[in-house]
Design a protein around this motif. Structure first.
Motif, short mmCIF file in Angstrom:
data_model
loop_
_atom_site.label_atom_id
_atom_site.label_comp_id
_atom_site.label_asym_id
_atom_site.label_seq_id
_atom_site.Cartn_x
_atom_site.Cartn_y
_atom_site.Cartn_z
N ASP A 11 0.82 -1.21 0.00
CA ASP A 11 0.00 0.00 0.00
C ASP A 11 0.86 1.26 0.00
OD1 ASP A 11 -2.25 -1.52 -0.06
OD2 ASP A 11 -2.76 -1.24 2.06
N ALA A 12 1.93 1.25 0.76
CA ALA A 12 2.79 2.42 0.81
C ALA A 12 3.51 2.62 -0.52
CB ALA A 12 3.82 2.27 1.93
N HIS A 13 3.89 1.51 -1.16
CA HIS A 13 4.60 1.60 -2.44
C HIS A 13 3.70 2.14 -3.55
CE1 HIS A 13 7.41 0.72 -5.61
NE2 HIS A 13 6.50 -0.03 -6.22
N HIS A 14 2.45 1.74 -3.58
CA HIS A 14 1.53 2.15 -4.64
C HIS A 14 0.67 3.35 -4.26
CE1 HIS A 14 2.47 -1.01 -7.43
NE2 HIS A 14 2.47 -1.86 -6.44
N GLY A 15 0.89 3.93 -3.13
CA GLY A 15 0.18 5.14 -2.76
C GLY A 15 -1.23 4.90 -2.28
N HIS A 16 -1.56 3.66 -1.87
CA HIS A 16 -2.91 3.38 -1.41
C HIS A 16 -3.20 4.03 -0.06
CE1 HIS A 16 -3.82 0.71 -4.68
NE2 HIS A 16 -2.73 0.02 -4.43
N GLY A 17 -2.18 4.35 0.68
CA GLY A 17 -2.39 4.97 1.97
C GLY A 17 -2.64 6.47 1.87
N ASP A 18 -2.36 7.04 0.71
CA ASP A 18 -2.52 8.47 0.50
C ASP A 18 -3.97 8.78 0.12
OD1 ASP A 18 -2.14 11.13 -0.01
OD2 ASP A 18 -1.12 10.83 -1.93
N PRO A 19 -4.69 9.58 0.92
CA PRO A 19 -6.08 9.87 0.60
C PRO A 19 -6.24 10.66 -0.69
CG PRO A 19 -5.38 11.17 2.49
CD PRO A 19 -4.27 10.23 2.16
N GLU A 20 -5.20 11.39 -1.13
CA GLU A 20 -5.29 12.18 -2.35
C GLU A 20 -5.23 11.30 -3.60
OE1 GLU A 20 -5.76 15.50 -2.66
OE2 GLU A 20 -6.05 15.54 -0.50
N SER A 21 -4.70 10.06 -3.46
CA SER A 21 -4.53 9.22 -4.64
C SER A 21 -5.83 8.56 -5.07
CB SER A 21 -3.46 8.16 -4.39
OG SER A 21 -3.93 7.25 -3.41
N HIS A 22 -6.82 8.48 -4.18
CA HIS A 22 -8.07 7.85 -4.53
C HIS A 22 -9.04 8.86 -5.11
CE1 HIS A 22 -7.21 3.89 -3.10
NE2 HIS A 22 -6.86 4.34 -1.92
N ALA A 23 -9.77 8.41 -6.12
CA ALA A 23 -10.76 9.27 -6.76
C ALA A 23 -12.01 9.34 -5.90
CB ALA A 23 -11.10 8.71 -8.13
N THR A 24 -12.65 10.48 -5.95
CA THR A 24 -13.91 10.66 -5.23
C THR A 24 -14.99 11.03 -6.23
OG1 THR A 24 -13.51 13.01 -4.86
CG2 THR A 24 -12.70 11.48 -3.17
N PHE A 25 -16.22 10.83 -5.84
CA PHE A 25 -17.34 11.22 -6.68
C PHE A 25 -17.30 12.71 -6.96
CE2 PHE A 25 -21.77 12.61 -7.20
CZ PHE A 25 -22.10 11.86 -8.31
N ARG A 26 -16.96 13.48 -5.95
CA ARG A 26 -16.88 14.92 -6.11
C ARG A 26 -15.81 15.32 -7.13
NH1 ARG A 26 -16.14 19.39 -1.32
NH2 ARG A 26 -16.29 21.20 -2.67
N GLY A 27 -14.66 14.63 -7.09
CA GLY A 27 -13.59 14.90 -8.05
C GLY A 27 -14.00 14.58 -9.47
N TYR A 28 -14.68 13.43 -9.65
CA TYR A 28 -15.15 13.07 -10.98
C TYR A 28 -16.22 14.04 -11.48
CZ TYR A 28 -12.67 8.65 -11.22
OH TYR A 28 -11.70 7.70 -11.30
N MET A 29 -17.12 14.46 -10.60
CA MET A 29 -18.17 15.40 -11.02
C MET A 29 -17.57 16.77 -11.36
SD MET A 29 -20.87 13.82 -11.41
CE MET A 29 -21.91 15.21 -11.77
N THR A 30 -16.57 17.19 -10.59
CA THR A 30 -15.89 18.45 -10.90
C THR A 30 -15.26 18.37 -12.28
OG1 THR A 30 -15.45 18.84 -8.56
CG2 THR A 30 -14.10 20.06 -10.14
N GLY A 31 -14.57 17.28 -12.56
CA GLY A 31 -13.96 17.08 -13.87
C GLY A 31 -14.98 17.05 -14.98
N PHE A 32 -16.12 16.37 -14.73
CA PHE A 32 -17.17 16.28 -15.74
C PHE A 32 -17.75 17.66 -16.05
CE2 PHE A 32 -21.71 15.84 -16.69
CZ PHE A 32 -21.62 15.20 -17.92
N VAL A 33 -18.08 18.43 -15.00
CA VAL A 33 -18.66 19.76 -15.19
C VAL A 33 -17.67 20.67 -15.93
CG1 VAL A 33 -19.47 21.82 -13.98
CG2 VAL A 33 -20.28 19.57 -13.28
N LEU A 34 -16.41 20.64 -15.52
CA LEU A 34 -15.41 21.45 -16.21
C LEU A 34 -15.27 21.03 -17.68
CD1 LEU A 34 -12.61 21.78 -13.51
CD2 LEU A 34 -14.05 23.61 -14.41
N SER A 35 -15.32 19.74 -17.94
CA SER A 35 -15.21 19.26 -19.32
C SER A 35 -16.39 19.73 -20.17
CB SER A 35 -15.14 17.73 -19.35
OG SER A 35 -13.97 17.30 -18.71
#
Length: 135
Positions: A11-35
């Protein structure tokens, strides 16, 4: 090495412990609206002929395209300077370099083909017609 230690190391090697590395619904919706916005504005610029000058309109549309590529890379591909130890950004820079070289080279070749391979004018074609053979 125990199973839990291996999982923690993985997990540490692949960044799974980092909360910023995981996608969120809000992040995807922000990207969709901007697109959607970054697609609708250039469409409106062209359809309503807002700017008038085709070259300026083309440059504005290309600027919107560049911004949209950046939005896609950040929101959907989750690329940043910290992911994969910076190798993602290095790969992106290499890819952009190759694309720029290819585009500039293609435009250069097409320009020179257009300049050097233009057909002769009507006047030039009549002055270069060979004489009919004598019988």
């Amino acid at each position: 090495m125990s199973a839990s230690a291996q999982t923690a190391h993985h997990d540490a090697h692949h960044g799974h412990g980092d909360p910023e590395s995981h996608a969120t619904f809000r992040g995807y919706m922000t990207g969709f609206v901007l697109s959607v916005i970054l697609t609708a504005i250039p469409f409106w610029l062209v359809m309503a002929d807002v700017i008038g000058d085709s070259r300026t309109t083309g440059l504005v549309i290309m600027a919107f395209a560049v911004v949209q590529v950046v939005v896609h890379m950040i929101c959907f591909l989750h690329m940043n300077t910290k992911s994969e130890g910076g190798w993602n950004i290095l790969a992106l820079i290499f890819t952009l370099t190759l694309v720029v070289i290819t585009l500039i080279g293609s435009l250069w070749v097409m320009y020179h083909l257009n300049t050097n391979m233009m057909p002769m004018s009507h006047h030039d074609m009549h002055s270069h017609i060979p004489a009919a053979p004598a019988r």
